[in-house]
Design an enzyme around this catalytic site. Structure first.
Site, PDB file in Angstrom:
ATOM      1  N   ASN A  17       0.843  -1.215   0.000  1.00 29.14           N
ATOM      2  CA  ASN A  17       0.000   0.000   0.000  1.00 29.14           C
ATOM      3  C   ASN A  17       0.870   1.254   0.000  1.00 29.14           C
ATOM      4  O   ASN A  17       0.513   2.259  -0.609  1.00 29.14           O
ATOM      5  CB  ASN A  17      -0.974  -0.009   1.173  1.00 29.14           C
ATOM      6  CG  ASN A  17      -2.142  -0.933   0.901  1.00 29.14           C
ATOM      7  OD1 ASN A  17      -3.048  -0.587   0.142  1.00 29.14           O
ATOM      8  ND2 ASN A  17      -2.107  -2.124   1.481  1.00 29.14           N
ATOM      9  N   LYS A  68       3.493   2.716  25.682  1.00 37.35           N
ATOM     10  CA  LYS A  68       3.024   3.180  24.369  1.00 37.35           C
ATOM     11  C   LYS A  68       3.030   4.708  24.341  1.00 37.35           C
ATOM     12  O   LYS A  68       3.406   5.326  23.336  1.00 37.35           O
ATOM     13  CB  LYS A  68       1.601   2.661  24.131  1.00 37.35           C
ATOM     14  CG  LYS A  68       1.040   3.086  22.792  1.00 37.35           C
ATOM     15  CD  LYS A  68      -0.394   2.622  22.571  1.00 37.35           C
ATOM     16  CE  LYS A  68      -0.461   1.149  22.314  1.00 37.35           C
ATOM     17  NZ  LYS A  68      -1.143   0.787  21.078  1.00 37.35           N
ATOM     18  N   LEU A  95      -2.432  -0.896  17.783  1.00 42.51           N
ATOM     19  CA  LEU A  95      -3.531   0.035  18.055  1.00 42.51           C
ATOM     20  C   LEU A  95      -2.933   1.414  18.311  1.00 42.51           C
ATOM     21  O   LEU A  95      -1.887   1.539  18.949  1.00 42.51           O
ATOM     22  CB  LEU A  95      -4.309  -0.417  19.288  1.00 42.51           C
ATOM     23  CG  LEU A  95      -5.260  -1.594  19.099  1.00 42.51           C
ATOM     24  CD1 LEU A  95      -5.929  -1.937  20.424  1.00 42.51           C
ATOM     25  CD2 LEU A  95      -6.323  -1.255  18.052  1.00 42.51           C
ATOM     26  N   ASN A 110      -7.178   4.375   8.222  1.00 38.01           N
ATOM     27  CA  ASN A 110      -6.628   3.017   8.119  1.00 38.01           C
ATOM     28  C   ASN A 110      -7.311   2.278   6.973  1.00 38.01           C
ATOM     29  O   ASN A 110      -8.437   2.596   6.596  1.00 38.01           O
ATOM     30  CB  ASN A 110      -6.884   2.271   9.435  1.00 38.01           C
ATOM     31  CG  ASN A 110      -6.310   0.870   9.435  1.00 38.01           C
ATOM     32  OD1 ASN A 110      -5.190   0.643   8.965  1.00 38.01           O
ATOM     33  ND2 ASN A 110      -7.068  -0.099   9.936  1.00 38.01           N
ATOM     34  N   HIS A 112      -8.394  -1.692   5.846  1.00 33.23           N
ATOM     35  CA  HIS A 112      -8.561  -3.024   6.432  1.00 33.23           C
ATOM     36  C   HIS A 112      -9.119  -3.967   5.358  1.00 33.23           C
ATOM     37  O   HIS A 112     -10.054  -3.603   4.642  1.00 33.23           O
ATOM     38  CB  HIS A 112      -9.522  -2.935   7.622  1.00 33.23           C
ATOM     39  CG  HIS A 112      -9.684  -4.243   8.322  1.00 33.23           C
ATOM     40  ND1 HIS A 112      -8.730  -4.745   9.185  1.00 33.23           N
ATOM     41  CD2 HIS A 112     -10.670  -5.180   8.254  1.00 33.23           C
ATOM     42  CE1 HIS A 112      -9.131  -5.930   9.628  1.00 33.23           C
ATOM     43  NE2 HIS A 112     -10.294  -6.214   9.083  1.00 33.23           N
TER      44      HIS A 112
HETATM   45  C1  GRF Z   1      -3.185  -4.678   3.973  1.00 36.33           C
HETATM   46  O1  GRF Z   1      -3.939  -5.794   3.595  1.00 36.33           O
HETATM   47  C2  GRF Z   1      -4.007  -3.739   4.791  1.00 36.33           C
HETATM   48  O2  GRF Z   1      -5.359  -3.769   4.480  1.00 36.33           O
HETATM   49  C3  GRF Z   1      -3.798  -4.278   6.195  1.00 36.33           C
HETATM   50  O3  GRF Z   1      -2.476  -4.699   6.224  1.00 36.33           O
HETATM   51  C4  GRF Z   1      -2.057  -5.072   4.927  1.00 36.33           C
HETATM   52  C5  GRF Z   1      -0.779  -4.348   4.633  1.00 36.33           C
HETATM   53  O4  GRF Z   1      -0.171  -4.809   3.463  1.00 36.33           O
HETATM   54  N1  GRF Z   1      -4.120  -3.268   7.182  1.00 36.33           N
HETATM   55  P1  GRF Z   1       1.047  -4.029   2.821  1.00 36.33           P
HETATM   56  O5  GRF Z   1       2.173  -3.992   3.862  1.00 36.33           O
HETATM   57  O6  GRF Z   1       0.594  -2.652   2.456  1.00 36.33           O
HETATM   58  O7  GRF Z   1       1.453  -4.842   1.631  1.00 36.33           O
END
Ligand code: GRF
Length: 193
Positions: A17, A68, A95, A110, A112
């Site tokens: 990502n 944290k 978190l 975020n 998900h």
């Molecule tokens: C992704 O699937 C995202 O939705 C989740 O963690 C994963 C991260 O993948 N929160 P990358 O490190 O971006 O390849």
């Protein structure tokens, strides 16, 4: 015209990502400036990717801090130094605590890999696969103190076809993530303009 808004990406792993967001900025699809990568795993692949792109990286080991709140206070210092306006979580496996939430209220998002509120937490793709659902997908949401509980910004469904393998589902979800995340960030940054 307003100058480009400054983003920090938080990641713990591979960084696909991260790549997609970096690429969208390069092509002009996403009009923003990436100013910092924050990573809590010194061995994570994403660190090399960011360094290769010349992006400043703040890597820390949570075990070097007693709480944290302590490591988040250090992160806030780094974010302020880089004048960060938005925090983009991209596979950050922790978190977010009060220190960051209070400093960046409404400015942390975020991604998900499920249609929340279904399958929050770890291995959402495996959870959906094992449950035998016919549709899963991707959610982008604001971050609050809960685990994948903040207000939903965008969602896109992914069909789980008969005989689809788990890796195939993972690829289909990633394909959607890499397109949906940059597009949604761009919408957020330009809304109200
Ligand atoms: C992704 O699937 C995202 O939705 C989740 O963690 C994963 C991260 O993948 N929160 P990358 O490190 O971006 O390849």
């Amino acid at each position: 015209m307003r100058s480009k808004q400054k983003l920090a990406i938080f990641a713990s792993g591979t960084g696909s990502n991260y790549d997609a967001i970096h690429e969208a900025i390069q092509t002009g699809e996403l009009e923003a400036e990436l100013v910092l990568l924050v990573c809590d795993r010194p061995q994570a692949l994403v660190i090399k990717k960011a360094a290769d792109n010349g992006l400043p990286v703040f890597v820390f080991n949570p075990r070097d801090y007693s709480t944290k709140a302590d490591f988040e206070a250090e992160i806030v210092k780094q974010l302020k130094k880089a004048a960060v306006e938005w925090i983009i979580l991209a596979g950050y496996m922790r978190l977010i605590g009060t220190v960051l939430l209070e400093c960046f209220e409404g400015r942390i998002i975020n991604i998900h890999p499920s249609l929340l509120p279904a399958f929050p937490g770890l291995d959402a793709i495996g959870q959906a696969f094992d449950a035998g659902v016919k549709v899963s997908g991707v959610t982008i949401h604001y971050v609050d103190a809960g685990m994948d509980t903040g207000q939903i910004i965008a969602q896109q469904a992914v069909a789980i076809k008969p005989n689809m393998t788990r890796p195939a589902l993972q690829s289909a979800i990633q394909l959607v993530e890499h397109e949906l995340y940059p597009r949604t960030i761009q919408q957020l940054l330009t809304q109200g303009e």
